[in-house]
Motif scaffolding. Structure first.
Motif, PDB file in Angstrom:
ATOM      1  N   LEU A 188      29.084   1.821 -86.120  1.00 16.35           N
ATOM      2  CA  LEU A 188      29.737   1.364 -84.892  1.00 16.35           C
ATOM      3  C   LEU A 188      31.098   0.739 -85.161  1.00 16.35           C
ATOM      4  CD1 LEU A 188      26.824  -0.274 -82.857  1.00 16.35           C
ATOM      5  CD2 LEU A 188      28.276   1.601 -82.111  1.00 16.35           C
ATOM      6  N   GLY A 189      31.245   0.107 -86.305  1.00 16.45           N
ATOM      7  CA  GLY A 189      32.483  -0.623 -86.604  1.00 16.45           C
ATOM      8  C   GLY A 189      33.067  -0.243 -87.943  1.00 16.45           C
ATOM      9  N   ALA A 190      33.158   1.067 -88.188  1.00 14.68           N
ATOM     10  CA  ALA A 190      33.696   1.544 -89.456  1.00 14.68           C
ATOM     11  C   ALA A 190      35.171   1.168 -89.601  1.00 14.68           C
ATOM     12  CB  ALA A 190      33.524   3.058 -89.564  1.00 14.68           C
ATOM     13  N   LYS A 191      35.629   1.097 -90.822  1.00 12.31           N
ATOM     14  CA  LYS A 191      37.033   0.759 -91.077  1.00 12.31           C
ATOM     15  C   LYS A 191      37.947   1.757 -90.377  1.00 12.31           C
ATOM     16  CE  LYS A 191      36.575  -1.708 -95.464  1.00 12.31           C
ATOM     17  NZ  LYS A 191      36.926  -1.741 -96.907  1.00 12.31           N
ATOM     18  N   ARG A 192      38.831   1.213 -89.555  1.00  8.88           N
ATOM     19  CA  ARG A 192      39.715   2.095 -88.789  1.00  8.88           C
ATOM     20  C   ARG A 192      40.697   2.841 -89.673  1.00  8.88           C
ATOM     21  NH1 ARG A 192      41.518  -2.574 -84.816  1.00  8.88           N
ATOM     22  NH2 ARG A 192      41.069  -3.700 -86.748  1.00  8.88           N
ATOM     23  N   SER A 193      41.028   2.277 -90.832  1.00 11.68           N
ATOM     24  CA  SER A 193      41.967   2.949 -91.730  1.00 11.68           C
ATOM     25  C   SER A 193      41.383   4.232 -92.301  1.00 11.68           C
ATOM     26  CB  SER A 193      42.349   2.005 -92.878  1.00 11.68           C
ATOM     27  OG  SER A 193      41.197   1.590 -93.590  1.00 11.68           O
ATOM     28  N   ARG A 194      40.049   4.339 -92.304  1.00  9.37           N
ATOM     29  CA  ARG A 194      39.402   5.542 -92.832  1.00  9.37           C
ATOM     30  C   ARG A 194      38.940   6.480 -91.727  1.00  9.37           C
ATOM     31  NH1 ARG A 194      35.294   2.957 -97.385  1.00  9.37           N
ATOM     32  NH2 ARG A 194      36.855   1.788 -98.578  1.00  9.37           N
ATOM     33  N   THR A 195      39.157   6.104 -90.486  1.00  5.64           N
ATOM     34  CA  THR A 195      38.669   6.896 -89.357  1.00  5.64           C
ATOM     35  C   THR A 195      39.774   7.801 -88.850  1.00  5.64           C
ATOM     36  OG1 THR A 195      37.196   5.080 -88.737  1.00  5.64           O
ATOM     37  CG2 THR A 195      37.591   6.786 -87.097  1.00  5.64           C
ATOM     38  N   GLN A 196      39.508   9.114 -88.860  1.00  2.00           N
ATOM     39  CA  GLN A 196      40.510  10.067 -88.418  1.00  2.00           C
ATOM     40  C   GLN A 196      40.511  10.240 -86.902  1.00  2.00           C
ATOM     41  OE1 GLN A 196      42.665  11.367 -90.564  1.00  2.00           O
ATOM     42  NE2 GLN A 196      41.663  10.264 -92.233  1.00  2.00           N
ATOM     43  N   HIS A 197      39.348  10.062 -86.275  1.00  2.00           N
ATOM     44  CA  HIS A 197      39.231  10.313 -84.841  1.00  2.00           C
ATOM     45  C   HIS A 197      39.689   9.099 -84.048  1.00  2.00           C
ATOM     46  CE1 HIS A 197      37.451  11.377 -80.954  1.00  2.00           C
ATOM     47  NE2 HIS A 197      37.410  12.623 -81.409  1.00  2.00           N
ATOM     48  N   SER A 198      40.615   9.311 -83.114  1.00  2.00           N
ATOM     49  CA  SER A 198      41.152   8.191 -82.340  1.00  2.00           C
ATOM     50  C   SER A 198      40.086   7.554 -81.458  1.00  2.00           C
ATOM     51  CB  SER A 198      42.317   8.661 -81.481  1.00  2.00           C
ATOM     52  OG  SER A 198      41.894   9.659 -80.562  1.00  2.00           O
ATOM     53  N   GLY A 199      39.116   8.360 -80.985  1.00  2.00           N
ATOM     54  CA  GLY A 199      38.058   7.806 -80.149  1.00  2.00           C
ATOM     55  C   GLY A 199      37.241   6.770 -80.880  1.00  2.00           C
ATOM     56  N   MET A 200      36.964   6.997 -82.171  1.00  2.00           N
ATOM     57  CA  MET A 200      36.196   6.024 -82.955  1.00  2.00           C
ATOM     58  C   MET A 200      36.998   4.755 -83.162  1.00  2.00           C
ATOM     59  SD  MET A 200      33.192   5.799 -84.277  1.00  2.00           S
ATOM     60  CE  MET A 200      32.907   4.056 -84.202  1.00  2.00           C
ATOM     61  N   ARG A 201      38.295   4.888 -83.395  1.00  2.76           N
ATOM     62  CA  ARG A 201      39.140   3.693 -83.560  1.00  2.76           C
ATOM     63  C   ARG A 201      39.180   2.890 -82.269  1.00  2.76           C
ATOM     64  NH1 ARG A 201      42.409   7.450 -86.332  1.00  2.76           N
ATOM     65  NH2 ARG A 201      43.824   7.635 -84.550  1.00  2.76           N
ATOM     66  N   ASN A 202      39.254   3.577 -81.143  1.00  4.16           N
ATOM     67  CA  ASN A 202      39.262   2.870 -79.860  1.00  4.16           C
ATOM     68  C   ASN A 202      37.947   2.139 -79.615  1.00  4.16           C
ATOM     69  OD1 ASN A 202      41.824   3.830 -79.373  1.00  4.16           O
ATOM     70  ND2 ASN A 202      41.140   5.558 -78.135  1.00  4.16           N
ATOM     71  N   THR A 203      36.843   2.719 -80.090  1.00  5.31           N
ATOM     72  CA  THR A 203      35.542   2.064 -79.931  1.00  5.31           C
ATOM     73  C   THR A 203      35.494   0.771 -80.741  1.00  5.31           C
ATOM     74  OG1 THR A 203      34.498   4.233 -79.623  1.00  5.31           O
ATOM     75  CG2 THR A 203      33.056   2.379 -80.143  1.00  5.31           C
ATOM     76  N   VAL A 204      36.034   0.802 -81.952  1.00  8.41           N
ATOM     77  CA  VAL A 204      36.092  -0.422 -82.767  1.00  8.41           C
ATOM     78  C   VAL A 204      36.981  -1.459 -82.091  1.00  8.41           C
ATOM     79  CG1 VAL A 204      36.696  -1.378 -85.019  1.00  8.41           C
ATOM     80  CG2 VAL A 204      35.656   0.886 -84.871  1.00  8.41           C
ATOM     81  N   ASN A 205      38.101  -1.017 -81.540  1.00  9.82           N
ATOM     82  CA  ASN A 205      38.982  -1.954 -80.831  1.00  9.82           C
ATOM     83  C   ASN A 205      38.260  -2.598 -79.649  1.00  9.82           C
ATOM     84  OD1 ASN A 205      41.083  -1.325 -82.561  1.00  9.82           O
ATOM     85  ND2 ASN A 205      41.932   0.250 -81.218  1.00  9.82           N
ATOM     86  N   GLN A 206      37.475  -1.800 -78.932  1.00 10.93           N
ATOM     87  CA  GLN A 206      36.730  -2.341 -77.795  1.00 10.93           C
ATOM     88  C   GLN A 206      35.684  -3.350 -78.256  1.00 10.93           C
ATOM     89  OE1 GLN A 206      37.391  -1.591 -74.544  1.00 10.93           O
ATOM     90  NE2 GLN A 206      35.931  -3.199 -73.984  1.00 10.93           N
ATOM     91  N   LEU A 207      35.030  -3.079 -79.379  1.00 12.51           N
ATOM     92  CA  LEU A 207      34.047  -4.020 -79.917  1.00 12.51           C
ATOM     93  C   LEU A 207      34.718  -5.343 -80.289  1.00 12.51           C
ATOM     94  CD1 LEU A 207      31.283  -4.812 -80.949  1.00 12.51           C
ATOM     95  CD2 LEU A 207      31.753  -3.541 -83.054  1.00 12.51           C
ATOM     96  N   LEU A 208      35.906  -5.284 -80.873  1.00 14.96           N
ATOM     97  CA  LEU A 208      36.636  -6.505 -81.202  1.00 14.96           C
ATOM     98  C   LEU A 208      36.955  -7.296 -79.932  1.00 14.96           C
ATOM     99  CD1 LEU A 208      39.098  -5.052 -83.868  1.00 14.96           C
ATOM    100  CD2 LEU A 208      37.152  -6.548 -84.298  1.00 14.96           C
ATOM    101  N   THR A 209      37.369  -6.591 -78.885  1.00 14.71           N
ATOM    102  CA  THR A 209      37.685  -7.257 -77.621  1.00 14.71           C
ATOM    103  C   THR A 209      36.457  -7.939 -77.041  1.00 14.71           C
ATOM    104  OG1 THR A 209      39.419  -5.625 -77.164  1.00 14.71           O
ATOM    105  CG2 THR A 209      38.592  -6.906 -75.297  1.00 14.71           C
ATOM    106  N   GLU A 210      35.316  -7.265 -77.095  1.00 13.93           N
ATOM    107  CA  GLU A 210      34.090  -7.846 -76.531  1.00 13.93           C
ATOM    108  C   GLU A 210      33.621  -9.041 -77.346  1.00 13.93           C
ATOM    109  OE1 GLU A 210      33.061  -6.962 -73.710  1.00 13.93           O
ATOM    110  OE2 GLU A 210      34.276  -5.163 -73.478  1.00 13.93           O
TER     111      GLU A 210
END
Length: 433
Positions: free
Chosen positions: A257-279
């Motif tokens: 759910l919160g994988a390192k964004r620097s290793r994530t190629q898909h923008s949707g997964m990075r946005n999900t991590v950003n949303q988790l940080l916001t929550e």
């Protein structure tokens, strides 16, 4: 009683259809080819097969009008009615009052005649309980009622319980001290360690200690193929927990759910991590009052570092393979309803050092299987004895060994800021470092 007539058999597929199926299997993304196959299936009466092919085409091309039209025909649904032709004004001359109507036509009677036949152009959906506009969101996440599981139900693992009490539970149980010291009723704790060692059970026990509801979330609950839905799902998880506070939100497999964004190629997964940080931060300082966030992972080194900053999942707890008291409790639990005789539990506890809770369950299962096979061969019921359990324990390779092999490298070369000091201490104690 009259016999039921057998269901009619589907007509056999022709060689042409079989050839087309082979071609579609070789090129699954060829939409015209797949639709041609669906048309042939429909013309030969194979409606279900035609529906399957049309659905596959819509998965590849959701907006394809031909695929939608073929799906409607294959399912036997009536075609959607054509939109009514616009009524031209009686006199289109510019500047003329087009609202004027011929005196010989009763417009009110005509409107009453078509009332209920012509569908409205726009329909406003009912609002959900949270005002989101999606009435299904309110019940999308099930929060378990405060359970009866407590930390006392966790066998052994006293060090883990003491750490939980000091770092997490004590401030929550003492509201007067919390107010005195200005401690917010918020909390974030990351449980990490080898698989099969009871991280989820401990999280449920924490919820029981707090008298809070329990909302378990995995990557399958959140991730969605459509853009924006994953972020909305993550938001709805926390909105549900806020509405039903006090509530423990348990994020299982946080590395997914919160994988390192620097290793994530898909923008949707990075946005999900950003949303988790916001929550985790909350909209304001009081947004997450009564929401306790617990997370579990086997690979904390793959979790985005921003999730472990102060105010988020800033406390960590290493959950190791069960100690001797915990192993005894686990073995007793898995043997409680099995036919056992003269089992030396002390010897078995010593022989299973280093095994996880899942490994111990497998030991009991293997011993029971051995006794069952002997009973089946001889025709005489044989009880499960110490030898069965010890032999099973010898045959089980600890499932934690691959994890410790990877963790050793992290502890030696990637322990920035003492993040894994507990792990280093354990590895040195076990002479694995």
């Amino acid at each position: 009683m009259p016999e039921e007539s057998p269901a009619p058999e589907s007509p056999p597929e022709s060689p042409l259809i079989r050839s087309l199926r082979t071609a579609v299997a070789a090129a699954p993304g060829d939409i015209p080819l797949r639709l041609h196959l669906a048309e042939l299936l429909l013309s030969t009466g194979l409606h279900d097969a035609a529906v399957t092919e049309a659905a596959a085409a819509l998965q590849h091309a959701p907006g394809d009008a031909a695929a939608r039209e073929l799906m409607v025909r294959a399912m036997g649904m009536p075609a959607p009615p054509a939109p009514p032709a616009p009524i031209e004004p009686a006199d289109p001359v510019a500047g003329r009052d087009v609202s004027s109507r011929p005196s010989g036509f009763d417009w009110r009677a005509a409107e009453q005649e078509v009332d209920g036949i012509v569908e409205p152009r726009f329909v406003e959906p009912p609002l959900g309980v949270d005002g989101s506009g999606d009435p299904g969101d309110a019940d999308a996440w099930e929060v378990s009622a405060p359970g009866v599981v407590r930390l006392a139900d966790v066998g052994g693992m006293q060090e883990v319980k003491d750490r939980l009490e000091a770092a997490f539970l004590a401030p929550m149980r003492n509201p007067e001290l919390r107010r005195l010291y200005g401690k917010s009723l918020r909390g974030g704790l990351l449980l990490y360690g080898p698989p099969g060692c009871g991280k989820t059970f401990i999280a449920r026990a924490v919820a029981g200690e707090l008298g809070a509801g329990f909302l378990s979330v995995s990557v399958n609950d959140v991730l969605d193929m459509w853009i924006g839905n994953s972020e909305r799902n993550m938001h709805e998880v926390f909105e549900t927990a806020r509405r039903q506070a006090p509530c423990v939100v348990f994020l299982d497999e946080l590395d997914a759910l919160g994988a390192k964004r620097s290793r994530t190629q898909h923008s949707g997964m990075r946005n999900t991590v950003n949303q988790l940080l916001t929550e985790l931060d909350g909209i304001d300082s009081a947004a997450n009052e009564g929401v306790f966030v617990l997370a579990a992972t086997n690979v904390p080194w793959d979790v985005d570092l921003a999730l472990r900053r102060p105010g988020r999942l800033d406390r960590t707890l290493l959950v190791l393979p069960p100690d001797a008291p915990a192993r005894e409790a686990i073995l007793r639990y898995h043997l409680r309803e099995r036919p056992i005789e003269a089992v030396d539990l002390g010897r078995l506890v010593k022989a299973t050092d280093g095994l996880s809770g899942a490994d111990l369950a497998h030991v009991c299962e293997s011993a029971a299987e051995s006794a069952l096979l002997d009973s089946a061969r001889t025709g005489v019921i044989r009880m499960i004895g110490t030898k069965d359990l010890l032999d099973a324990a010898k045959s089980v390779v600890p499932s934690t060994e691959p994890w410790f092999a990877a963790a050793r490298n992290v502890a030696m070369f990637a322990n920035e800021g003492g993040m894994y000091d507990d792990l280093v201490t354990y590895l040195k104690k076990r002479r694995k470092l």
